[in-house]
Design an enzyme around this catalytic site. Structure first.
Site, PDB file in Angstrom:
ATOM      1  N   ASP A  65       4.944  -4.686  -3.961  1.00 50.30           N
ATOM      2  CA  ASP A  65       4.710  -4.623  -5.418  1.00 50.30           C
ATOM      3  C   ASP A  65       5.199  -5.912  -6.066  1.00 50.30           C
ATOM      4  OD1 ASP A  65       4.424  -1.391  -6.476  1.00 50.30           O
ATOM      5  OD2 ASP A  65       5.281  -1.683  -4.502  1.00 50.30           O
ATOM      6  N   GLU A  79       3.198  -4.428 -14.544  1.00 58.61           N
ATOM      7  CA  GLU A  79       3.991  -3.207 -14.419  1.00 58.61           C
ATOM      8  C   GLU A  79       5.441  -3.510 -14.047  1.00 58.61           C
ATOM      9  OE1 GLU A  79       2.684  -0.200 -11.608  1.00 58.61           O
ATOM     10  OE2 GLU A  79       4.162   1.192 -12.414  1.00 58.61           O
ATOM     11  N   ASP A 134      -1.501  -4.367 -12.491  1.00 61.52           N
ATOM     12  CA  ASP A 134      -0.757  -3.435 -11.649  1.00 61.52           C
ATOM     13  C   ASP A 134      -0.764  -4.043 -10.254  1.00 61.52           C
ATOM     14  OD1 ASP A 134       0.540  -1.407 -10.401  1.00 61.52           O
ATOM     15  OD2 ASP A 134      -0.546   0.189 -11.446  1.00 61.52           O
ATOM     16  N   ILE A 188       0.609  -3.256  -7.416  1.00 57.97           N
ATOM     17  CA  ILE A 188       0.170  -2.221  -6.473  1.00 57.97           C
ATOM     18  C   ILE A 188       0.067  -0.930  -7.266  1.00 57.97           C
ATOM     19  CG2 ILE A 188       0.711  -0.746  -4.486  1.00 57.97           C
ATOM     20  CD1 ILE A 188       1.776  -2.960  -3.018  1.00 57.97           C
ATOM     21  N   ASP A 189      -1.161  -0.521  -7.493  1.00 58.15           N
ATOM     22  CA  ASP A 189      -1.401   0.769  -8.134  1.00 58.15           C
ATOM     23  C   ASP A 189      -1.461   1.787  -7.004  1.00 58.15           C
ATOM     24  OD1 ASP A 189      -2.117   2.742  -9.942  1.00 58.15           O
ATOM     25  OD2 ASP A 189      -4.252   2.239  -9.827  1.00 58.15           O
ATOM     26  N   THR A 242       1.528   3.148  -5.449  1.00 56.51           N
ATOM     27  CA  THR A 242       2.565   2.763  -4.477  1.00 56.51           C
ATOM     28  C   THR A 242       2.815   3.893  -3.468  1.00 56.51           C
ATOM     29  OG1 THR A 242       3.576   1.391  -6.171  1.00 56.51           O
ATOM     30  CG2 THR A 242       4.921   1.844  -4.247  1.00 56.51           C
ATOM     31  N   ASP A 279      -3.011   0.895 -15.461  1.00 54.09           N
ATOM     32  CA  ASP A 279      -3.553   1.906 -14.553  1.00 54.09           C
ATOM     33  C   ASP A 279      -5.030   2.181 -14.821  1.00 54.09           C
ATOM     34  OD1 ASP A 279      -1.346   2.454 -12.944  1.00 54.09           O
ATOM     35  OD2 ASP A 279      -0.513   3.887 -14.374  1.00 54.09           O
TER      36      ASP A 279
END
Ligand code: AMP
Ligand code: MG
Length: 327
Positions: free
Chosen positions: A43, A66, A119, A121-122, A124, A262
């Site tokens: 991330d 994020e 984001d 890593i959307d 996670t 998101d």
């Protein structure tokens, strides 16, 4: 916006490479955030790479990401930060810890009239399970999503190395294998108009979207197949690319407000593929309210032709609006 799209694609490609390397490694390295959700080396490394890349290509554009480096800057996180540095170095980016934190914190801007939302890593939780996740980057200008790049390393065939979806508002959506960005094709949503044949996708995590309510909606619509559960904006990509006709995000917790990162990239990819996106009350997603979609409630995504029918069933399933509810 071609320039912006190209910059975003370059940045997302770099990040996907890092995410895949971390996912293929032994230990993704997990920290817990203040809201108790997990954050990994990937991330933070992904946000560092993307912010660094955008800062070079488009130095005047702020990024609303994020993640931030607040925890990472604490002395006891030195080892974790060093592991991020090693991942970056393996991708040919050598930097000292301070510089890495500064790149991550370039994503700490406030929303304004023109900014990127990221984001890194959307999904996670999907990433940690070895399932679907996405790297989502979108440019928002005057509250409108203008450019989107949505990297989905778990979609497509294994030799594709994942799929990268791209869209410019008004110009359609395209997708290319991560392994061969030049080999792109248009993305077109399904033309299904028989709702009983529609395929529904939703969150894996029942804490993120009500599975009970989606079951009632599926029953009311007469859907013949069970829902497919996927993490992240891979659900938007799946509807855009004719892998499903419906995606529902149905509030579980009335206090939760959706975050712009998101939904920004995924929603443009869907609308540019011919699909439709609204909230559960039929309102368009409003990206002009800062970091959250504070004027919206949940999300309803469809291939387009089925939207009205789906929305009607979603609204009819809202027991919180029944007279006498809670008495
Ligand atoms: P999904 O991949 O569909 O499970 O959605 C993942 C996103 O749900 C995460 O990126 C979170 O930002 C978001 N999320 C976290 N908590 C909640 C919640 N209580 N309700 C809805 N979404 C949430
Ligand atoms: Mg997310």
């Amino acid at each position: 916006m071609e320039n912006e799209l190209h910059a975003a694609q370059t940045a997302v490609h770099e990040a996907i490479g890092l995410c895949r390397a971390v996912q293929d490694g032994i230990d993704p390295g997990v920290l817990e955030k203040h809201d108790r959700s997990p954050v990994t080396i990937a991330d933070l490394g992904s946000q560092a790479l993307i912010c660094r890349s955008l800062a070079t290509a488009l130095p005047d554009d702020p990024v609303v990401g994020e993640e931030d480096a607040l925890t990472l800057r604490q002395p006891e996180q030195a080892e974790f930060l060093d592991r991020i540095a090693r991942q970056l170095s393996a991708r040919g980016v050598d930097a000292d810890p301070e510089t890495i934190c500064d790149w991550i914190d370039k994503g700490a801007a406030d929303p304004c009239d023109r900014f990127w939302t990221l984001d890194p890593i959307d999904g996670t939780k999907g990433f940690l399970r070895g399932d679907q996740y996405a790297v989502a980057l979108a440019l928002i200008v005057d509250g409108q999503v203008e450019v989107a790049v949505l990297g989905c390393p778990g979609l497509g065939s294994p030799e594709d190395g994942g799929l990268v979806f791209s869209a410019i508002r008004g110009s359609g959506a395209r997708v290319a294998p991560a392994s061969d960005p030049a080999d792109s094709r248009p993305v077109v949503a399904s033309d299904c108009n028989d709702v009983t044949q529609a395929r529904l996708c939703e969150s894996v995590e029942s804490a993120h979207s009500s599975h009970d309510r989606s079951k009632r909606i599926a029953q009311a619509l007469g859907l013949e197949t069970d829902s497919v559960k996927l993490d992240s904006q891979a659900k938007y990509a799946t509807v855009a690319d004719s892998g499903a006709e419906i995606y529902l995000k149905l509030p579980v917790d009335s206090d939760y407000v959706e975050k712009i990162w998101d939904h920004a990239a995924g929603s443009l990819v869907v609308t540019e593929s011919g699909g439709t996106v609204s909230d559960t009350l039929g309102q368009p997603l409003d990206f002009s309210c800062g970091r959250t979609l504070s004027k919206n409630t949940g999300v309803v995504v469809s291939n387009g032709p089925l939207h009205e029918q789906v929305l009607k069933a979603v609204m009819a399933s809202d027991t919180s609006r029944d007279p006498g509810h809670g008495h």
